[in-house]
Design a protein around this motif. Structure first.
Motif, PDB file in Angstrom:
ATOM      1  N   PRO A 118      43.304  46.135  20.340  1.00  0.00           N
ATOM      2  CA  PRO A 118      41.660  46.030  20.606  1.00  0.00           C
ATOM      3  C   PRO A 118      41.670  45.725  22.279  1.00  0.00           C
ATOM      4  N   SER A 119      41.978  45.376  23.467  1.00  0.00           N
ATOM      5  CA  SER A 119      41.605  45.732  24.782  1.00  0.00           C
ATOM      6  C   SER A 119      43.067  46.152  25.616  1.00  0.00           C
ATOM      7  N   GLY A 120      42.331  46.555  26.652  1.00  0.00           N
ATOM      8  CA  GLY A 120      43.759  46.949  27.298  1.00  0.00           C
ATOM      9  C   GLY A 120      44.476  45.102  27.746  1.00  0.00           C
ATOM     10  N   MET A 121      44.101  44.598  28.187  1.00  0.00           N
ATOM     11  CA  MET A 121      45.156  43.398  27.781  1.00  0.00           C
ATOM     12  C   MET A 121      45.911  43.137  27.164  1.00  0.00           C
ATOM     13  N   SER A 122      45.396  43.102  26.333  1.00  0.00           N
ATOM     14  CA  SER A 122      46.165  43.151  24.267  1.00  0.00           C
ATOM     15  C   SER A 122      47.397  44.056  24.871  1.00  0.00           C
ATOM     16  N   GLY A 144      48.181  45.636  41.230  1.00  0.00           N
ATOM     17  CA  GLY A 144      47.956  45.867  40.114  1.00  0.00           C
ATOM     18  C   GLY A 144      47.149  45.396  39.630  1.00  0.00           C
ATOM     19  N   TYR A 145      46.361  45.460  38.351  1.00  0.00           N
ATOM     20  CA  TYR A 145      45.334  44.812  37.278  1.00  0.00           C
ATOM     21  C   TYR A 145      45.341  43.062  37.647  1.00  0.00           C
ATOM     22  N   ARG A 146      44.961  42.211  38.129  1.00  0.00           N
ATOM     23  CA  ARG A 146      44.598  41.118  38.353  1.00  0.00           C
ATOM     24  C   ARG A 146      45.235  40.382  37.283  1.00  0.00           C
ATOM     25  N   THR A 188      53.615  50.161  37.254  1.00  0.00           N
ATOM     26  CA  THR A 188      52.519  50.221  38.408  1.00  0.00           C
ATOM     27  C   THR A 188      50.572  51.603  37.685  1.00  0.00           C
ATOM     28  N   GLU A 189      50.037  51.152  38.634  1.00  0.00           N
ATOM     29  CA  GLU A 189      48.837  51.978  38.424  1.00  0.00           C
ATOM     30  C   GLU A 189      48.637  53.021  39.691  1.00  0.00           C
ATOM     31  N   ALA A 190      48.241  54.388  38.764  1.00  0.00           N
ATOM     32  CA  ALA A 190      47.634  55.352  39.214  1.00  0.00           C
ATOM     33  C   ALA A 190      46.394  56.010  38.948  1.00  0.00           C
ATOM     34  N   VAL A 218      53.187  53.305  33.189  1.00  0.00           N
ATOM     35  CA  VAL A 218      52.005  53.629  34.167  1.00  0.00           C
ATOM     36  C   VAL A 218      51.172  53.320  33.297  1.00  0.00           C
ATOM     37  N   ASP A 219      49.746  52.230  34.686  1.00  0.00           N
ATOM     38  CA  ASP A 219      48.163  52.414  33.829  1.00  0.00           C
ATOM     39  C   ASP A 219      47.817  53.613  34.713  1.00  0.00           C
ATOM     40  N   SER A 220      46.734  54.189  34.168  1.00  0.00           N
ATOM     41  CA  SER A 220      46.194  55.500  34.998  1.00  0.00           C
ATOM     42  C   SER A 220      45.036  55.192  34.107  1.00  0.00           C
ATOM     43  N   THR A 221      44.912  54.210  33.673  1.00  0.00           N
ATOM     44  CA  THR A 221      42.901  53.964  33.387  1.00  0.00           C
ATOM     45  C   THR A 221      42.166  54.087  34.173  1.00  0.00           C
ATOM     46  N   LEU A 222      42.365  54.372  35.432  1.00  0.00           N
ATOM     47  CA  LEU A 222      41.393  54.692  36.584  1.00  0.00           C
ATOM     48  C   LEU A 222      41.456  56.037  37.021  1.00  0.00           C
ATOM     49  N   ILE A 223      41.706  56.906  36.121  1.00  0.00           N
ATOM     50  CA  ILE A 223      42.164  58.311  36.504  1.00  0.00           C
ATOM     51  C   ILE A 223      41.733  59.279  35.305  1.00  0.00           C
ATOM     52  N   HIS A 240      46.603  52.504  28.824  1.00  0.00           N
ATOM     53  CA  HIS A 240      44.920  52.416  29.155  1.00  0.00           C
ATOM     54  C   HIS A 240      43.977  51.300  28.830  1.00  0.00           C
ATOM     55  N   SER A 241      43.539  50.874  29.657  1.00  0.00           N
ATOM     56  CA  SER A 241      42.059  50.349  29.051  1.00  0.00           C
ATOM     57  C   SER A 241      41.616  51.564  28.892  1.00  0.00           C
ATOM     58  N   CYS A 242      41.553  51.724  27.136  1.00  0.00           N
ATOM     59  CA  CYS A 242      39.982  52.838  26.166  1.00  0.00           C
ATOM     60  C   CYS A 242      38.707  51.712  26.804  1.00  0.00           C
ATOM     61  N   THR A 243      38.876  50.924  27.526  1.00  0.00           N
ATOM     62  CA  THR A 243      37.326  50.306  27.189  1.00  0.00           C
ATOM     63  C   THR A 243      36.122  51.350  28.427  1.00  0.00           C
ATOM     64  N   LYS A 244      37.114  51.470  29.859  1.00  0.00           N
ATOM     65  CA  LYS A 244      36.571  52.554  30.648  1.00  0.00           C
ATOM     66  C   LYS A 244      36.647  53.897  30.616  1.00  0.00           C
ATOM     67  N   TYR A 245      37.074  54.933  31.001  1.00  0.00           N
ATOM     68  CA  TYR A 245      36.723  56.263  30.924  1.00  0.00           C
ATOM     69  C   TYR A 245      36.746  56.941  29.269  1.00  0.00           C
ATOM     70  N   LEU A 252      32.908  49.405  23.844  1.00  0.00           N
ATOM     71  CA  LEU A 252      34.059  48.931  22.778  1.00  0.00           C
ATOM     72  C   LEU A 252      34.803  48.836  23.869  1.00  0.00           C
ATOM     73  N   LEU A 253      35.668  47.666  23.411  1.00  0.00           N
ATOM     74  CA  LEU A 253      37.433  47.140  24.169  1.00  0.00           C
ATOM     75  C   LEU A 253      38.049  47.298  23.219  1.00  0.00           C
ATOM     76  N   ALA A 254      39.568  48.763  23.775  1.00  0.00           N
ATOM     77  CA  ALA A 254      40.154  48.809  23.591  1.00  0.00           C
ATOM     78  C   ALA A 254      41.531  49.082  24.075  1.00  0.00           C
ATOM     79  N   GLY A 255      42.924  49.372  24.402  1.00  0.00           N
ATOM     80  CA  GLY A 255      43.733  49.246  25.089  1.00  0.00           C
ATOM     81  C   GLY A 255      44.671  50.072  24.459  1.00  0.00           C
ATOM     82  N   SER A 371      33.888  45.963  35.207  1.00  0.00           N
ATOM     83  CA  SER A 371      34.283  47.074  34.265  1.00  0.00           C
ATOM     84  C   SER A 371      33.407  48.476  35.254  1.00  0.00           C
ATOM     85  N   MET A 372      33.660  49.853  34.538  1.00  0.00           N
ATOM     86  CA  MET A 372      33.901  51.659  35.493  1.00  0.00           C
ATOM     87  C   MET A 372      34.076  51.660  33.832  1.00  0.00           C
ATOM     88  N   GLY A 373      33.828  53.423  34.434  1.00  0.00           N
ATOM     89  CA  GLY A 373      34.331  54.622  33.285  1.00  0.00           C
ATOM     90  C   GLY A 373      33.265  54.431  32.760  1.00  0.00           C
TER      91      GLY A 373
HETATM   92  C1  LIG Z   1      40.406  47.008  32.782  1.00  0.00           C
HETATM   93  C2  LIG Z   1      41.440  47.776  33.098  1.00  0.00           C
HETATM   94  C3  LIG Z   1      42.549  46.927  32.452  1.00  0.00           C
HETATM   95  C4  LIG Z   1      42.134  45.509  31.403  1.00  0.00           C
HETATM   96  O1  LIG Z   1      41.272  46.512  30.225  1.00  0.00           O
HETATM   97  P1  LIG Z   1      40.280  45.513  29.165  1.00  0.00           P
HETATM   98  O2  LIG Z   1      40.636  46.592  28.613  1.00  0.00           O
HETATM   99  O3  LIG Z   1      38.957  44.708  29.680  1.00  0.00           O
HETATM  100  O4  LIG Z   1      41.353  44.327  28.433  1.00  0.00           O
HETATM  101  C5  LIG Z   1      43.790  46.869  32.437  1.00  0.00           C
HETATM  102  N1  LIG Z   1      44.722  47.712  34.055  1.00  0.00           N
HETATM  103  C6  LIG Z   1      43.538  48.336  34.318  1.00  0.00           C
HETATM  104  C7  LIG Z   1      43.359  49.183  35.590  1.00  0.00           C
HETATM  105  C8  LIG Z   1      42.097  47.519  34.241  1.00  0.00           C
HETATM  106  O5  LIG Z   1      40.961  48.413  35.123  1.00  0.00           O
END
Ligand SMILES: *Cc1c(COP(=O)(O)O)cnc(C)c1O
Length: 428
Positions: A118-122, A144-146, A188-190, A218-223, A240-245, A252-255, A371-373
């Motif tokens: 349901p979210s990236g953090m989940s 890394g993500y806070r 790591t995030e990339a 690898v958390d590659s949410t940002l790219i 991925h935090s699918c919430t973004k790109y 939506l929120l998803a991971g 948020s972003m993306g």
């Molecule tokens: C936003 C984000 C998350 C968390 O995702 P949510 O969908 O907000 O729970 C995790 N990692 C990175 C890099 C993010 O930008």
């Protein structure tokens, strides 16, 4: 391909009396996807992971709103539990719309399987709790993500899981941390947020392989997978935090986590126990968002680079962080691994906290929001948003300057955007 990965096949077995008029034309020709995962990414975002035919011959993936699934009799229950057939059982374990979203993500990442949350953090929390036990050790980069770092420091610490944070790019410290007995996972995030450091994934993967049993996440949410597919560079899992790109529309929120069938199977099992099942509506929005990922990312990449170049030559800007600029510390690594650098641009304004706020507050097109993306350009001053409760000294310690701005470049007209940034900078 099994029935479970062709999620809408079963509804066509419903008898005509119950289902109303049957769809005209031939019945589904079977659960084989029309588009195989060997197609190019632009094709996969539109068609990948979807069964050849949905119920009622719908072109769009149907939203299946149901909490539970009917069995045709005791024999089918036995077939299900003996693994002779694959089908849905109960809504907390699976949903056909969610399954299509997962298959699409697998197609994009080149993964055997994926699991949606349901979210990236989940996704982060479920993965870490599923893979680690007391006494295990996790290594993560310090930028890394806070909330992920907070999860390591609080929840996992409480359950006796140890962690080490290493500076990005310090491969000697990383090798040392990985060699610690009990190390199970490297995270790591990339690229990272907000300074957009790009991890040298093949090198980190090699360091992990030297320590047997260390998985690389690898958390590659940002790219996004349009620009970078970490599994191709030696990662075991990509998050991925699918919430973004991937979702891409700030609606939506998803991971998600993608990887080997075995690892993803364990996460799906854990998701069923935690109850962290995404709902069908979010999965539908995600599928719909992914269909335009390729065209969106091409524009994010080109606008991101243009805005970064514009800011870099601007007299009221002190410094720009964008992996596509030659001035970025990881430019060479980013060029080697990624086909584009996305729409995230961070920069230092020539001024203090208040001057930087004046600039942000006078932006008209960028919306001030976390948020972003997404399609809308978003702007934030991390010192006043994600890092609000820290003192200036604490912020400095984690590399967050008072005059730092993070911009998520959206899809608006580039000239409009540049003109808007130009006028807002006169208020610095
Ligand atoms: C936003 C984000 C998350 C968390 O995702 P949510 O969908 O907000 O729970 C995790 N990692 C990175 C890099 C993010 O930008």
């Amino acid at each position: 391909m099994t029935a479970a990965s062709a999620p809408f096949g079963t509804e066509l077995r419903v008898s005509p009396e119950l289902s109303g008029p049957l769809p005209s034309g031939p019945l589904p020709s079977g659960p084989v996807p029309a588009v195989s995962n060997s197609h190019r990414l632009d094709t996969l975002v539109v068609r990948g992971g979807e069964p050849e035919r949905h119920g009622y011959a719908a072109v769009a993936t149907p939203i299946v709103c149901t909490a539970t699934y009917r069995f045709d009799g005791s024999e089918e229950i036995a077939d299900h539990f003996e693994g002779r057939i694959e089908r849905e059982e109960y809504g907390r374990y699976g949903n056909p719309t969610v399954r299509v979203a997962e298959q699409k993500l697998s197609a994009l990442e080149g993964a055997e399987d994926s699991v949606l949350f349901p979210s990236g953090m989940s996704a982060v929390a479920t993965l870490l709790l599923a893979m680690l036990k007391p006494g295990d050790h996790v290594v993560m980069t310090s930028d890394g993500y806070r909330r992920t770092r907070q999860f390591l420091r609080t929840t996992l610490q409480k359950f006796g899981v140890l962690h080490t944070f290493v500076e990005p790019g310090d491969h000697a410290a990383l090798a040392l941390a990985l060699a610690r007995p009990g190390t199970r996972l490297m995270l790591t995030e990339a690229p990272t947020n907000p300074l957009l450091r790009m991890a040298d994934l093949p090198l980190i993967a090699e360091l992990c392989r030297r320590q047997r049993g260390v998985k690389l996440l690898v958390d590659s949410t940002l790219i996004s997978p349009y620009n970078l597919r970490p599994l191709e560079h030696g990662a075991d899992l990509v998050l991925h935090s699918c919430t973004k790109y991937l979702g891409g529309h700030n609606d939506l929120l998803a991971g998600s986590v993608s990887g080997s069938r075995e690892l993803i199977g364990a996460l799906r099992e854990q998701r069923g126990v935690f109850g962290s099942m995404p709902d069908a509506h979010s999965a539908y929005l995600l599928i719909r968002g992914i269909k335009t990922l390729a065209v969106r990312m091409r524009q994010h990449n080109s606008s991101g680079l243009s805005v970064a170049r514009f800011l870099e030559q601007h007299p009221r800007i002190e410094r720009v962080y964008y992996p596509g600029l030659a001035s970025h510390v990881d430019h060479a690594v980013a060029q080697r691994l990624a086909s584009g650098f996305g729409g995230m641009v961070s920069f230092l304004v020539r001024g203090d906290l208040a001057a930087t706020s004046r600039f942000v507050d006078h932006c008209c097109i960028p919306i001030t929001a976390p948020s972003m993306g997404g399609v809308e350009t978003l702007i934030e001053q991390p010192a006043l948003m994600s890092f609000y409760e820290l003192t200036p000294e604490q912020r400095r310690a984690v590399g967050i300057a008072e005059n730092l701005v993070r911009l998520s470049v959206g899809l608006e007209d580039l000239d409009d955007l540049r003109a808007d940034l130009e006028q807002a900078l006169t208020f610095v």
